[in-house]
Motif scaffolding. Structure first.
Motif, PDB file in Angstrom:
ATOM      1  N   LEU A 138       0.830  -1.328   0.578  1.00  0.00           N
ATOM      2  CA  LEU A 138       0.245   0.142  -0.090  1.00  0.00           C
ATOM      3  C   LEU A 138       1.153   1.193  -0.012  1.00  0.00           C
ATOM      4  O   LEU A 138       0.734   2.399  -0.952  1.00  0.00           O
ATOM      5  CB  LEU A 138      -0.487  -0.178   1.212  1.00  0.00           C
ATOM      6  N   VAL A 139       2.059   1.057   0.521  1.00  0.00           N
ATOM      7  CA  VAL A 139       3.360   2.416   1.287  1.00  0.00           C
ATOM      8  C   VAL A 139       3.850   2.191  -0.344  1.00  0.00           C
ATOM      9  O   VAL A 139       3.114   3.598  -1.051  1.00  0.00           O
ATOM     10  CB  VAL A 139       3.870   2.396   2.122  1.00  0.00           C
ATOM     11  N   SER A 140       3.983   1.272  -0.836  1.00  0.00           N
ATOM     12  CA  SER A 140       4.345   0.988  -2.625  1.00  0.00           C
ATOM     13  C   SER A 140       3.677   2.362  -3.674  1.00  0.00           C
ATOM     14  O   SER A 140       3.443   2.956  -4.356  1.00  0.00           O
ATOM     15  CB  SER A 140       5.287   0.145  -2.768  1.00  0.00           C
ATOM     16  N   ALA A 141       2.561   1.391  -3.311  1.00  0.00           N
ATOM     17  CA  ALA A 141       1.357   1.544  -4.665  1.00  0.00           C
ATOM     18  C   ALA A 141       1.187   3.222  -3.328  1.00  0.00           C
ATOM     19  O   ALA A 141       0.379   3.866  -4.905  1.00  0.00           O
ATOM     20  CB  ALA A 141      -0.156   1.621  -4.116  1.00  0.00           C
ATOM     21  N   VAL A 142       1.023   4.417  -2.265  1.00  0.00           N
ATOM     22  CA  VAL A 142       0.738   5.674  -2.367  1.00  0.00           C
ATOM     23  C   VAL A 142       1.762   6.441  -3.189  1.00  0.00           C
ATOM     24  O   VAL A 142       1.175   7.852  -3.331  1.00  0.00           O
ATOM     25  CB  VAL A 142       0.071   5.628  -1.006  1.00  0.00           C
ATOM     26  N   VAL A 143       2.848   5.968  -2.757  1.00  0.00           N
ATOM     27  CA  VAL A 143       4.696   6.947  -2.870  1.00  0.00           C
ATOM     28  C   VAL A 143       4.248   6.730  -4.850  1.00  0.00           C
ATOM     29  O   VAL A 143       4.348   7.909  -4.799  1.00  0.00           O
ATOM     30  CB  VAL A 143       6.038   5.471  -2.873  1.00  0.00           C
ATOM     31  N   GLY A 144       3.727   5.193  -5.285  1.00  0.00           N
ATOM     32  CA  GLY A 144       3.915   5.703  -6.973  1.00  0.00           C
ATOM     33  C   GLY A 144       2.494   6.725  -7.215  1.00  0.00           C
ATOM     34  O   GLY A 144       2.817   7.666  -8.622  1.00  0.00           O
ATOM     35  N   LEU A 145       1.745   6.343  -6.965  1.00  0.00           N
ATOM     36  CA  LEU A 145       0.733   7.624  -7.602  1.00  0.00           C
ATOM     37  C   LEU A 145       1.143   8.853  -7.394  1.00  0.00           C
ATOM     38  O   LEU A 145       0.768   9.748  -7.898  1.00  0.00           O
ATOM     39  CB  LEU A 145      -0.791   7.155  -6.357  1.00  0.00           C
ATOM     40  N   LEU A 146       1.334   9.255  -5.472  1.00  0.00           N
ATOM     41  CA  LEU A 146       2.005  10.021  -5.733  1.00  0.00           C
ATOM     42  C   LEU A 146       3.171  10.639  -7.055  1.00  0.00           C
ATOM     43  O   LEU A 146       3.235  12.119  -7.757  1.00  0.00           O
ATOM     44  CB  LEU A 146       2.824  10.779  -4.025  1.00  0.00           C
ATOM     45  N   GLY A 147       3.980   9.982  -7.113  1.00  0.00           N
ATOM     46  CA  GLY A 147       5.042  10.875  -8.545  1.00  0.00           C
ATOM     47  C   GLY A 147       3.711  10.511  -9.539  1.00  0.00           C
ATOM     48  O   GLY A 147       4.851  11.116 -10.856  1.00  0.00           O
ATOM     49  N   LEU A 148       2.435   9.394 -10.213  1.00  0.00           N
ATOM     50  CA  LEU A 148       2.295   9.995 -10.997  1.00  0.00           C
ATOM     51  C   LEU A 148       1.869  10.897 -10.848  1.00  0.00           C
ATOM     52  O   LEU A 148       1.350  11.801 -12.014  1.00  0.00           O
ATOM     53  CB  LEU A 148       1.347   8.586 -11.202  1.00  0.00           C
ATOM     54  N   LEU A 149       0.782  11.423 -10.162  1.00  0.00           N
ATOM     55  CA  LEU A 149       0.223  12.713 -10.070  1.00  0.00           C
ATOM     56  C   LEU A 149       1.291  13.759 -10.325  1.00  0.00           C
ATOM     57  O   LEU A 149       1.182  14.922 -10.613  1.00  0.00           O
ATOM     58  CB  LEU A 149      -0.668  12.894  -8.409  1.00  0.00           C
ATOM     59  N   LEU A 150       2.420  13.617  -9.053  1.00  0.00           N
ATOM     60  CA  LEU A 150       3.898  15.120  -9.801  1.00  0.00           C
ATOM     61  C   LEU A 150       3.969  15.049 -11.118  1.00  0.00           C
ATOM     62  O   LEU A 150       3.963  16.406 -11.790  1.00  0.00           O
ATOM     63  CB  LEU A 150       4.625  14.575  -9.396  1.00  0.00           C
ATOM     64  N   VAL A 151       4.233  13.690 -11.986  1.00  0.00           N
ATOM     65  CA  VAL A 151       4.776  13.842 -13.361  1.00  0.00           C
ATOM     66  C   VAL A 151       3.259  14.379 -14.436  1.00  0.00           C
ATOM     67  O   VAL A 151       3.344  15.439 -15.012  1.00  0.00           O
ATOM     68  CB  VAL A 151       4.663  12.179 -13.879  1.00  0.00           C
ATOM     69  N   ALA A 152       2.309  13.928 -13.880  1.00  0.00           N
ATOM     70  CA  ALA A 152       1.347  14.504 -14.702  1.00  0.00           C
ATOM     71  C   ALA A 152       0.456  15.684 -14.472  1.00  0.00           C
ATOM     72  O   ALA A 152       0.370  16.754 -15.441  1.00  0.00           O
ATOM     73  CB  ALA A 152      -0.154  13.535 -14.175  1.00  0.00           C
ATOM     74  N   GLY A 153       1.024  16.652 -13.068  1.00  0.00           N
ATOM     75  CA  GLY A 153       0.724  17.897 -12.804  1.00  0.00           C
ATOM     76  C   GLY A 153       2.220  18.485 -13.373  1.00  0.00           C
ATOM     77  O   GLY A 153       1.668  19.812 -14.325  1.00  0.00           O
ATOM     78  N   GLY A 154       2.981  17.944 -13.536  1.00  0.00           N
ATOM     79  CA  GLY A 154       3.929  19.025 -14.581  1.00  0.00           C
ATOM     80  C   GLY A 154       3.436  18.834 -15.589  1.00  0.00           C
ATOM     81  O   GLY A 154       3.752  19.796 -16.755  1.00  0.00           O
ATOM     82  N   ALA A 155       3.173  17.683 -16.444  1.00  0.00           N
ATOM     83  CA  ALA A 155       3.079  18.093 -17.426  1.00  0.00           C
ATOM     84  C   ALA A 155       1.097  18.708 -18.452  1.00  0.00           C
ATOM     85  O   ALA A 155       1.598  19.477 -19.164  1.00  0.00           O
ATOM     86  CB  ALA A 155       2.578  16.755 -18.120  1.00  0.00           C
ATOM     87  N   TRP A 156       0.973  18.741 -17.398  1.00  0.00           N
ATOM     88  CA  TRP A 156      -0.293  19.339 -17.113  1.00  0.00           C
ATOM     89  C   TRP A 156       0.163  20.991 -17.369  1.00  0.00           C
ATOM     90  O   TRP A 156      -0.104  22.131 -18.275  1.00  0.00           O
ATOM     91  CB  TRP A 156      -1.395  19.199 -16.178  1.00  0.00           C
ATOM     92  N   TYR A 157       0.830  20.913 -16.398  1.00  0.00           N
ATOM     93  CA  TYR A 157       1.260  23.149 -16.028  1.00  0.00           C
ATOM     94  C   TYR A 157       2.481  23.511 -17.244  1.00  0.00           C
ATOM     95  O   TYR A 157       1.955  24.631 -17.909  1.00  0.00           O
ATOM     96  CB  TYR A 157       1.987  22.356 -14.450  1.00  0.00           C
TER      97      TYR A 157
END
Length: 308
Positions: free
Chosen positions: A40-59
């Motif tokens: 679960l921790v790994s999934a949360v960390v991965g999700l946060l990473g994906l969100l950061l990457v997606a947020g950077g691309a969106w910005y």
């Protein structure tokens, strides 16, 4: 936040590996200690990473979109300015076309007195089109304006050729006009017009007067109405002291009832030159000038020639 891994418990089936999530203050005081499965921790960390990457691309896309929108707004404003300039240009072209059409009518009126064949070479093959440029169905407004300019240039070229032809023709006509007796030889009231009149010598008698009788005082200078050659200067039974000038093109002028003549036979005279002085000689009832114009030996109405 500090994560600690718990030691594995022995057994035939080991319990799922867990990770404790600990939240502490800067002074080391623990606030929260949450156990969670490792996956679960790994999934949360991965999700946060994906969100950061997606947020950077969106910005990045958002910044690019804002920049493109600003460029589009500037381009739209520039296009509006160019559209206004184009409309103004079309209006100017229309006014020029109207002016050129006016020239054409003026040319026709100038050529008309000289006959239908006089100005045939003034017309080119170019013809006019629309009065103003229009937008094509595909939006090719620039092409329509270019076509209109081409048509206008063709019309202007044709009218320019017409003006050159008119200039050459008027150059020839001007030399002829310069020889016409268009000036008044003296200034004064016309006592008797050209044509039929009651005879001043016989009651109830009608005669044909061959010139104009212009009332002036004795000794008034008489000027030549056009250049020419003196062909007679002397006495005449009816006109007294008389002067006749040949202006060429079968046109002669006669001046009668003079006091004296200031030129001699075979002498060239210029337009405006003093050639004689008025009087009351010959068959005359008072001081005046008898002015006569002859074309091919026959008297014509001098008023047909006088405009100066």
């Amino acid at each position: 936040m500090i994560g600690k891994r718990e030691p594995k418990q022995p057994g035939p089936k080991q319990a799922a590996e867990r990770v404790h999530v600990v939240v502490e203050r800067p002074d080391g005081t623990r606030l929260v200690r949450l156990p969670a499965p490792r996956w679960l921790v790994s999934a949360v960390v991965g999700l946060l990473g994906l969100l950061l990457v997606a947020g950077g691309a969106w910005y990045r896309d958002y910044s690019s979109l804002r920049s493109s929108r600003a460029e589009f707004s500037a381009l739209e404003a520039r296009l509006a300015d160019q559209q206004r300039l184009l409309e103004g240009f079309q209006q100017r072209v229309a006014r020029i076309r109207t002016e050129v059409d006016g020239w054409r009518g003026l040319h026709d009126r100038i050529w008309q007195p000289f006959g239908p064949d006089a100005g045939q070479d003034r017309r080119g093959s170019a013809v006019g089109g629309r009065g103003t440029a229009t937008v094509d169905v595909d939006g090719d407004e620039g092409g329509a304006v270019a076509d209109e300019v081409e048509r206008l240039a063709a019309v202007v070229t044709a009218e320019g050729q017409g003006l050159q032809s008119l200039e050459r023709f008027l150059g020839r006509v001007g030399r002829v006009l310069a020889t016409l007796p268009s000036r008044w030889p003296v200034r004064g009231p016309v006592n008797s017009e050209f044509g039929r009149r009651s005879s001043p010598w016989q009651d109830d008698s009608v005669e044909v007067h061959s010139g104009l009788d212009i009332g002036v005082v004795r000794g008034t200078p008489v000027i030549a109405p056009a250049p020419g050659m003196v062909i007679y200067a002397g006495q005449h039974a009816e006109y007294g002291v008389t002067l006749i000038i040949d202006h060429g093109n079968d046109i002669k002028t006669l001046y009668g009832h003079l006091t004296r003549v200031g030129v001699q036979s075979e002498q060239k005279v210029e337009r405006g030159q003093v050639v004689a002085f008025t009087g009351n000689t010959g068959r005359s009832s008072g001081p005046h000038l008898h002015y006569e114009i002859q074309v091919k030996g026959s008297p014509v109405n001098p008023r047909s020639y006088l405009w100066d």
